[in-house]
Motif scaffolding. Sequence first.
Motif, PDB file in Angstrom:
ATOM      1  N   TYR A 188      20.976 -20.462  -7.737  1.00 48.52           N
ATOM      2  CA  TYR A 188      20.495 -20.808  -6.413  1.00 48.52           C
ATOM      3  C   TYR A 188      19.531 -20.031  -6.069  1.00 48.52           C
ATOM      4  O   TYR A 188      19.521 -18.889  -5.856  1.00 48.52           O
ATOM      5  CB  TYR A 188      21.419 -21.013  -5.474  1.00 48.52           C
ATOM      6  CG  TYR A 188      21.045 -21.414  -3.993  1.00 48.52           C
ATOM      7  CD1 TYR A 188      20.668 -22.630  -3.806  1.00 48.52           C
ATOM      8  CD2 TYR A 188      20.715 -20.363  -3.007  1.00 48.52           C
ATOM      9  CE1 TYR A 188      20.386 -22.931  -2.583  1.00 48.52           C
ATOM     10  CE2 TYR A 188      20.500 -20.539  -1.842  1.00 48.52           C
ATOM     11  CZ  TYR A 188      20.301 -22.053  -1.508  1.00 48.52           C
ATOM     12  OH  TYR A 188      19.600 -22.113  -0.478  1.00 48.52           O
ATOM     13  N   ASP A 217      22.187 -21.715 -15.807  1.00 47.32           N
ATOM     14  CA  ASP A 217      23.092 -22.725 -15.193  1.00 47.32           C
ATOM     15  C   ASP A 217      23.547 -22.197 -13.677  1.00 47.32           C
ATOM     16  O   ASP A 217      23.870 -20.847 -13.564  1.00 47.32           O
ATOM     17  CB  ASP A 217      24.264 -23.028 -16.063  1.00 47.32           C
ATOM     18  CG  ASP A 217      23.938 -23.770 -17.286  1.00 47.32           C
ATOM     19  OD1 ASP A 217      22.710 -24.192 -17.460  1.00 47.32           O
ATOM     20  OD2 ASP A 217      24.842 -23.694 -17.964  1.00 47.32           O
ATOM     21  N   ARG A 218      23.335 -23.157 -13.100  1.00 50.53           N
ATOM     22  CA  ARG A 218      23.914 -22.866 -11.533  1.00 50.53           C
ATOM     23  C   ARG A 218      23.285 -21.892 -10.733  1.00 50.53           C
ATOM     24  O   ARG A 218      23.935 -21.180  -9.969  1.00 50.53           O
ATOM     25  CB  ARG A 218      25.320 -22.805 -11.503  1.00 50.53           C
ATOM     26  CG  ARG A 218      26.121 -24.155 -12.191  1.00 50.53           C
ATOM     27  CD  ARG A 218      27.801 -24.007 -12.121  1.00 50.53           C
ATOM     28  NE  ARG A 218      28.082 -22.520 -12.464  1.00 50.53           N
ATOM     29  CZ  ARG A 218      28.087 -21.826 -13.433  1.00 50.53           C
ATOM     30  NH1 ARG A 218      27.983 -22.582 -14.713  1.00 50.53           N
ATOM     31  NH2 ARG A 218      28.749 -20.767 -13.670  1.00 50.53           N
ATOM     32  N   ARG A 255      26.135 -14.371 -12.175  1.00 47.22           N
ATOM     33  CA  ARG A 255      27.120 -14.010 -11.014  1.00 47.22           C
ATOM     34  C   ARG A 255      26.393 -13.059  -9.963  1.00 47.22           C
ATOM     35  O   ARG A 255      27.213 -12.726  -9.074  1.00 47.22           O
ATOM     36  CB  ARG A 255      28.452 -14.103 -11.375  1.00 47.22           C
ATOM     37  CG  ARG A 255      29.156 -15.063 -12.155  1.00 47.22           C
ATOM     38  CD  ARG A 255      30.185 -14.716 -12.438  1.00 47.22           C
ATOM     39  NE  ARG A 255      30.471 -13.644 -13.251  1.00 47.22           N
ATOM     40  CZ  ARG A 255      30.135 -13.213 -14.602  1.00 47.22           C
ATOM     41  NH1 ARG A 255      29.704 -14.426 -15.332  1.00 47.22           N
ATOM     42  NH2 ARG A 255      30.176 -12.260 -15.391  1.00 47.22           N
ATOM     43  N   ARG A 291      16.554 -27.622  -6.880  1.00 48.13           N
ATOM     44  CA  ARG A 291      16.109 -27.961  -8.438  1.00 48.13           C
ATOM     45  C   ARG A 291      14.546 -28.025  -8.510  1.00 48.13           C
ATOM     46  O   ARG A 291      14.122 -27.600  -9.483  1.00 48.13           O
ATOM     47  CB  ARG A 291      16.808 -29.223  -8.899  1.00 48.13           C
ATOM     48  CG  ARG A 291      18.264 -28.969  -9.195  1.00 48.13           C
ATOM     49  CD  ARG A 291      19.174 -30.173  -9.564  1.00 48.13           C
ATOM     50  NE  ARG A 291      20.367 -29.816  -9.851  1.00 48.13           N
ATOM     51  CZ  ARG A 291      21.346 -30.821 -10.316  1.00 48.13           C
ATOM     52  NH1 ARG A 291      20.963 -32.030 -10.245  1.00 48.13           N
ATOM     53  NH2 ARG A 291      22.694 -30.216 -10.364  1.00 48.13           N
ATOM     54  N   ALA A 351      23.461 -17.160 -15.323  1.00 49.27           N
ATOM     55  CA  ALA A 351      23.968 -18.354 -14.647  1.00 49.27           C
ATOM     56  C   ALA A 351      24.804 -17.763 -13.450  1.00 49.27           C
ATOM     57  O   ALA A 351      25.168 -16.734 -13.523  1.00 49.27           O
ATOM     58  CB  ALA A 351      25.130 -18.809 -15.788  1.00 49.27           C
ATOM     59  N   GLY A 352      24.792 -18.648 -12.551  1.00 50.14           N
ATOM     60  CA  GLY A 352      25.542 -18.323 -11.337  1.00 50.14           C
ATOM     61  C   GLY A 352      24.914 -17.540 -10.310  1.00 50.14           C
ATOM     62  O   GLY A 352      25.865 -17.094  -9.239  1.00 50.14           O
ATOM     63  N   ARG A 409      19.903 -29.770  -2.783  1.00 50.09           N
ATOM     64  CA  ARG A 409      20.392 -29.573  -4.179  1.00 50.09           C
ATOM     65  C   ARG A 409      18.960 -29.977  -4.693  1.00 50.09           C
ATOM     66  O   ARG A 409      18.473 -29.267  -5.673  1.00 50.09           O
ATOM     67  CB  ARG A 409      21.549 -30.307  -4.672  1.00 50.09           C
ATOM     68  CG  ARG A 409      22.796 -29.576  -4.187  1.00 50.09           C
ATOM     69  CD  ARG A 409      24.046 -30.284  -4.817  1.00 50.09           C
ATOM     70  NE  ARG A 409      23.857 -30.528  -6.431  1.00 50.09           N
ATOM     71  CZ  ARG A 409      24.184 -29.427  -7.519  1.00 50.09           C
ATOM     72  NH1 ARG A 409      25.063 -28.577  -6.646  1.00 50.09           N
ATOM     73  NH2 ARG A 409      24.061 -29.675  -8.588  1.00 50.09           N
ATOM     74  N   ASP A 418      22.531 -16.113  -7.168  1.00 49.62           N
ATOM     75  CA  ASP A 418      22.068 -16.412  -5.779  1.00 49.62           C
ATOM     76  C   ASP A 418      20.911 -15.626  -5.737  1.00 49.62           C
ATOM     77  O   ASP A 418      21.099 -14.374  -5.555  1.00 49.62           O
ATOM     78  CB  ASP A 418      23.054 -16.549  -4.789  1.00 49.62           C
ATOM     79  CG  ASP A 418      24.070 -17.402  -4.903  1.00 49.62           C
ATOM     80  OD1 ASP A 418      23.903 -18.394  -5.683  1.00 49.62           O
ATOM     81  OD2 ASP A 418      24.969 -17.429  -4.219  1.00 49.62           O
TER      82      ASP A 418
END
Length: 189
Positions: A32, A29-30, A73, A13, A51-52, A9, A54
């Motif tokens: 990866y 946000d979030r 997402r 970041r 946000a979200g 993590r 990957d």
Amino acid sequence: MNFDYLLRRLTGRLRKVLIRISYDVQFGDRVYVSAGAHIRTFDGGRVVIGAGCDIHAGSLIEARGGVVTIGPRSIVNRQATIVAGERIEIGPDALIAEGVTIRDRHHARHTKPYNLAGMVGAPVTIGVNVWIGAKASILAGVRLPDDIVVGAGAVVTKSPPQTGILLGVPARLHRSSNGEGSAACVDAG
């Protein structure tokens, strides 16, 4: 929580902070970003990742004077390549499989030698909840509607008239996504 999880993590970041500092990239946000993923901007380009999302290892997202926007997402899998000289918009909940290529520009074909011809293109728009199969290519000027599926290895050169399943080279609409329609293919453009 174990140490490995905390370390992953923290490095994730840190990776995003370094990308933000080095290039004009905005993260929701979030988000990866896997080790080995490359996100870059050149010549005033910009990347916005919702946000979200990957972004997996080996993927390349570049804005070469253009803008890449990836909706919330969405997933960009290994070895996917997204390069914008103008504009590429990917809607929310998109699934981009391994080895997919999305480009909004190509070399002009009417001037030789090709390597000196310059670039031409048009924006690419990918709708909401779109699934692009492994090693498919989406070329300049294509607009994919919401809920469409692009089969593995398909080359999409034209915008389909409706949602459904695109297969082949060049990609053709095989049936609507609700299962209706004949087995006959419909030309995508």
